[in-house]
Scaffold this motif. Structure first.
Motif, PDB file in Angstrom:
ATOM      1  N   PHE A  73      59.669  42.836  55.616  1.00 27.55           N
ATOM      2  CA  PHE A  73      59.761  41.805  54.588  1.00 27.55           C
ATOM      3  C   PHE A  73      59.405  42.391  53.231  1.00 27.55           C
ATOM      4  O   PHE A  73      58.740  43.416  53.128  1.00 27.55           O
ATOM      5  CB  PHE A  73      58.847  40.615  54.897  1.00 27.55           C
ATOM      6  CG  PHE A  73      57.385  40.948  54.880  1.00 27.55           C
ATOM      7  CD1 PHE A  73      56.660  40.887  53.704  1.00 27.55           C
ATOM      8  CD2 PHE A  73      56.733  41.331  56.035  1.00 27.55           C
ATOM      9  CE1 PHE A  73      55.318  41.206  53.665  1.00 27.55           C
ATOM     10  CE2 PHE A  73      55.380  41.654  56.009  1.00 27.55           C
ATOM     11  CZ  PHE A  73      54.676  41.585  54.836  1.00 27.55           C
ATOM     12  N   THR A  74      59.867  41.728  52.193  1.00 25.40           N
ATOM     13  CA  THR A  74      59.494  42.021  50.814  1.00 25.40           C
ATOM     14  C   THR A  74      59.184  40.689  50.153  1.00 25.40           C
ATOM     15  O   THR A  74      59.914  39.728  50.332  1.00 25.40           O
ATOM     16  CB  THR A  74      60.637  42.722  50.063  1.00 25.40           C
ATOM     17  OG1 THR A  74      60.944  43.933  50.736  1.00 25.40           O
ATOM     18  CG2 THR A  74      60.249  43.016  48.637  1.00 25.40           C
ATOM     19  N   ASP A  75      58.095  40.620  49.413  1.00 24.61           N
ATOM     20  CA  ASP A  75      57.722  39.362  48.786  1.00 24.61           C
ATOM     21  C   ASP A  75      57.105  39.624  47.417  1.00 24.61           C
ATOM     22  O   ASP A  75      56.692  40.737  47.114  1.00 24.61           O
ATOM     23  CB  ASP A  75      56.726  38.593  49.655  1.00 24.61           C
ATOM     24  CG  ASP A  75      56.996  37.098  49.643  1.00 24.61           C
ATOM     25  OD1 ASP A  75      57.420  36.582  48.591  1.00 24.61           O
ATOM     26  OD2 ASP A  75      56.783  36.459  50.679  1.00 24.61           O
ATOM     27  N   LEU A  76      57.073  38.583  46.616  1.00 25.22           N
ATOM     28  CA  LEU A  76      56.494  38.626  45.281  1.00 25.22           C
ATOM     29  C   LEU A  76      55.460  37.513  45.184  1.00 25.22           C
ATOM     30  O   LEU A  76      55.758  36.367  45.502  1.00 25.22           O
ATOM     31  CB  LEU A  76      57.569  38.430  44.213  1.00 25.22           C
ATOM     32  CG  LEU A  76      57.087  38.337  42.769  1.00 25.22           C
ATOM     33  CD1 LEU A  76      56.528  39.677  42.312  1.00 25.22           C
ATOM     34  CD2 LEU A  76      58.219  37.900  41.860  1.00 25.22           C
ATOM     35  N   ALA A  77      54.262  37.856  44.777  1.00 24.15           N
ATOM     36  CA  ALA A  77      53.189  36.872  44.633  1.00 24.15           C
ATOM     37  C   ALA A  77      52.685  36.869  43.196  1.00 24.15           C
ATOM     38  O   ALA A  77      52.529  37.925  42.585  1.00 24.15           O
ATOM     39  CB  ALA A  77      52.041  37.195  45.582  1.00 24.15           C
ATOM     40  N   LEU A  78      52.453  35.673  42.655  1.00 26.94           N
ATOM     41  CA  LEU A  78      51.822  35.508  41.349  1.00 26.94           C
ATOM     42  C   LEU A  78      50.452  34.907  41.567  1.00 26.94           C
ATOM     43  O   LEU A  78      50.291  33.983  42.373  1.00 26.94           O
ATOM     44  CB  LEU A  78      52.642  34.582  40.448  1.00 26.94           C
ATOM     45  CG  LEU A  78      54.001  35.085  40.013  1.00 26.94           C
ATOM     46  CD1 LEU A  78      54.690  34.036  39.151  1.00 26.94           C
ATOM     47  CD2 LEU A  78      53.888  36.392  39.263  1.00 26.94           C
ATOM     48  N   GLY A  79      49.433  35.423  40.859  1.00 28.49           N
ATOM     49  CA  GLY A  79      48.095  34.901  41.095  1.00 28.49           C
ATOM     50  C   GLY A  79      47.100  35.228  40.012  1.00 28.49           C
ATOM     51  O   GLY A  79      47.424  35.845  39.000  1.00 28.49           O
ATOM     52  N   LEU A  80      45.869  34.794  40.277  1.00 24.82           N
ATOM     53  CA  LEU A  80      44.730  35.007  39.387  1.00 24.82           C
ATOM     54  C   LEU A  80      43.588  35.648  40.151  1.00 24.82           C
ATOM     55  O   LEU A  80      43.417  35.406  41.343  1.00 24.82           O
ATOM     56  CB  LEU A  80      44.247  33.677  38.809  1.00 24.82           C
ATOM     57  CG  LEU A  80      45.175  32.965  37.849  1.00 24.82           C
ATOM     58  CD1 LEU A  80      44.631  31.588  37.509  1.00 24.82           C
ATOM     59  CD2 LEU A  80      45.348  33.780  36.572  1.00 24.82           C
ATOM     60  N   ALA A  81      42.804  36.426  39.441  1.00 24.26           N
ATOM     61  CA  ALA A  81      41.613  37.043  40.014  1.00 24.26           C
ATOM     62  C   ALA A  81      40.484  36.936  38.998  1.00 24.26           C
ATOM     63  O   ALA A  81      40.709  36.797  37.795  1.00 24.26           O
ATOM     64  CB  ALA A  81      41.861  38.506  40.363  1.00 24.26           C
ATOM     65  N   ILE A  82      39.274  37.000  39.508  1.00 24.17           N
ATOM     66  CA  ILE A  82      38.078  37.010  38.664  1.00 24.17           C
ATOM     67  C   ILE A  82      37.247  38.199  39.105  1.00 24.17           C
ATOM     68  O   ILE A  82      37.260  38.585  40.279  1.00 24.17           O
ATOM     69  CB  ILE A  82      37.299  35.684  38.777  1.00 24.17           C
ATOM     70  CG1 ILE A  82      36.182  35.620  37.745  1.00 24.17           C
ATOM     71  CG2 ILE A  82      36.772  35.462  40.172  1.00 24.17           C
ATOM     72  CD1 ILE A  82      35.565  34.245  37.602  1.00 24.17           C
ATOM     73  N   GLY A  83      36.556  38.806  38.150  1.00 27.25           N
ATOM     74  CA  GLY A  83      35.790  39.982  38.510  1.00 27.25           C
ATOM     75  C   GLY A  83      34.755  40.345  37.465  1.00 27.25           C
ATOM     76  O   GLY A  83      34.576  39.656  36.456  1.00 27.25           O
ATOM     77  N   TRP A  84      34.100  41.460  37.727  1.00 32.53           N
ATOM     78  CA  TRP A  84      33.042  41.971  36.855  1.00 32.53           C
ATOM     79  C   TRP A  84      33.146  43.485  36.846  1.00 32.53           C
ATOM     80  O   TRP A  84      33.337  44.113  37.890  1.00 32.53           O
ATOM     81  CB  TRP A  84      31.695  41.512  37.381  1.00 32.53           C
ATOM     82  CG  TRP A  84      30.535  42.035  36.610  1.00 32.53           C
ATOM     83  CD1 TRP A  84      30.032  41.541  35.443  1.00 32.53           C
ATOM     84  CD2 TRP A  84      29.724  43.160  36.948  1.00 32.53           C
ATOM     85  NE1 TRP A  84      28.960  42.291  35.040  1.00 32.53           N
ATOM     86  CE2 TRP A  84      28.743  43.284  35.950  1.00 32.53           C
ATOM     87  CE3 TRP A  84      29.732  44.068  38.000  1.00 32.53           C
ATOM     88  CZ2 TRP A  84      27.794  44.294  35.973  1.00 32.53           C
ATOM     89  CZ3 TRP A  84      28.779  45.069  38.025  1.00 32.53           C
ATOM     90  CH2 TRP A  84      27.826  45.163  37.011  1.00 32.53           C
ATOM     91  N   LYS A  85      33.032  44.074  35.659  1.00 35.34           N
ATOM     92  CA  LYS A  85      33.128  45.519  35.506  1.00 35.34           C
ATOM     93  C   LYS A  85      31.953  46.038  34.697  1.00 35.34           C
ATOM     94  O   LYS A  85      31.575  45.457  33.690  1.00 35.34           O
ATOM     95  CB  LYS A  85      34.418  45.887  34.790  1.00 35.34           C
ATOM     96  CG  LYS A  85      34.618  47.388  34.671  1.00 35.34           C
ATOM     97  CD  LYS A  85      35.711  47.752  33.713  1.00 35.34           C
ATOM     98  CE  LYS A  85      37.048  47.335  34.195  1.00 35.34           C
ATOM     99  NZ  LYS A  85      38.131  47.816  33.312  1.00 35.34           N
ATOM    100  N   LYS A  86      31.391  47.151  35.145  1.00 35.26           N
ATOM    101  CA  LYS A  86      30.318  47.849  34.438  1.00 35.26           C
ATOM    102  C   LYS A  86      30.821  49.238  34.082  1.00 35.26           C
ATOM    103  O   LYS A  86      31.353  49.953  34.928  1.00 35.26           O
ATOM    104  CB  LYS A  86      29.075  47.939  35.327  1.00 35.26           C
ATOM    105  CG  LYS A  86      27.942  48.727  34.740  1.00 35.26           C
ATOM    106  CD  LYS A  86      27.327  48.020  33.567  1.00 35.26           C
ATOM    107  CE  LYS A  86      26.153  48.826  33.028  1.00 35.26           C
ATOM    108  NZ  LYS A  86      25.747  48.388  31.720  1.00 35.26           N
ATOM    109  N   VAL A  87      30.687  49.597  32.803  1.00 32.62           N
ATOM    110  CA  VAL A  87      31.088  50.916  32.313  1.00 32.62           C
ATOM    111  C   VAL A  87      29.882  51.521  31.619  1.00 32.62           C
ATOM    112  O   VAL A  87      29.304  50.902  30.726  1.00 32.62           O
ATOM    113  CB  VAL A  87      32.259  50.817  31.310  1.00 32.62           C
ATOM    114  CG1 VAL A  87      32.685  52.194  30.847  1.00 32.62           C
ATOM    115  CG2 VAL A  87      33.419  50.066  31.909  1.00 32.62           C
ATOM    116  N   ASN A  88      29.500  52.737  32.032  1.00 37.43           N
ATOM    117  CA  ASN A  88      28.388  53.372  31.319  1.00 37.43           C
ATOM    118  C   ASN A  88      28.920  54.174  30.139  1.00 37.43           C
ATOM    119  O   ASN A  88      30.133  54.279  29.937  1.00 37.43           O
ATOM    120  CB  ASN A  88      27.520  54.214  32.262  1.00 37.43           C
ATOM    121  CG  ASN A  88      28.195  55.480  32.730  1.00 37.43           C
ATOM    122  OD1 ASN A  88      29.314  55.797  32.350  1.00 37.43           O
ATOM    123  ND2 ASN A  88      27.514  56.214  33.588  1.00 37.43           N
ATOM    124  N   THR A  89      28.052  54.729  29.341  1.00 38.25           N
ATOM    125  CA  THR A  89      28.461  55.387  28.093  1.00 38.25           C
ATOM    126  C   THR A  89      29.241  56.671  28.333  1.00 38.25           C
ATOM    127  O   THR A  89      29.981  57.102  27.460  1.00 38.25           O
ATOM    128  CB  THR A  89      27.232  55.686  27.212  1.00 38.25           C
ATOM    129  OG1 THR A  89      26.307  56.470  27.965  1.00 38.25           O
ATOM    130  CG2 THR A  89      26.586  54.403  26.743  1.00 38.25           C
TER     131      THR A  89
END
Length: 193
Positions: free
Chosen positions: A140-156
């Motif tokens: 199968f092949t499919d296309l999904a549209l969606g939303l995500a929530i997250g958190w990112k930490k970047v050091n210097t």
């Protein structure tokens, strides 16, 4: 005399610290616009390899693409063989440092293909009385549209740690075993120029 010597020592030490150039300063971290990440949980579970690239547009937004290659197959696992998912992120960063970190919301489109197992209507009975249904593998092949929530930490220096979870609804509905896809992982990576 003691006050004069103490004042001179304090001024010399403060000026010496003020002249130090640190390579991992806030300005160099702000100038880094490219980021690559690896999905650690998916890789350690042996399920798949997920690589992500993100281009930081400014301190509040970025865009990129996730690329996933599945390793396992069988009727008990999610059978995504390959997935390409472009995304756009908006960051809710309140500090005035370098951006594209902290809490974010992501919109994505996931084009993926895989294999599903479909049970037929006929069956066989073994000598012990157990029923076995016919089973067919279908791609199968499919296309999904969606939303995500997250958190990112970047050091210097540029090392990245990210948590993300989201859901996308299938639009084509070729995959009859699922109505959508889960997007999430714990990722590690590096931000560079």
């Amino acid at each position: 005399m003691k006050k004069i010597v103490l004042t001179l020592v304090t001024l010399v030490s403060v000026s010496a610290l003020a002249q130090t150039n640190f390579p991992e300063s806030m300005n160099s971290a702000y100038e880094k616009k490219h980021e690559i990440r690896l999905g650690a949980v998916k890789l350690l579970s042996g399920h798949s390899l997920e690589l992500s690239y993100e281009r930081v547009k400014d301190r509040n937004q970025g865009y990129g693409v996730n690329f996933l290659v599945g390793f396992q197959s069988g009727e008990d696992v999610l059978n995504q063989n390959i997935s390409i998912a472009p995304y756009y992120r908006f960051y809710f960063n309140q500090s005035q440092e370098y951006g594209a970190k902290g809490m974010f919301v992501e919109g994505f489109a996931d084009l993926y293909s895989g294999t599903e197992y479909v049970y037929g209507n006929s069956y066989a009975v073994d000598p012990y009385g157990y029923y076995y249904y016919d089973q067919n593998k279908e791609n199968f092949t499919d296309l999904a549209l969606g939303l995500a929530i997250g958190w990112k930490k970047v050091n210097t220096i540029g090392f990245v740690f990210e948590l993300k979870a989201g859901y996308g609804k299938n639009l084509i509905q070729q995959n009859t075993n699922a109505s959508g896809v889960f997007k999430g992982d714990i990722s590690i990576g590096y931000r560079f120029n």
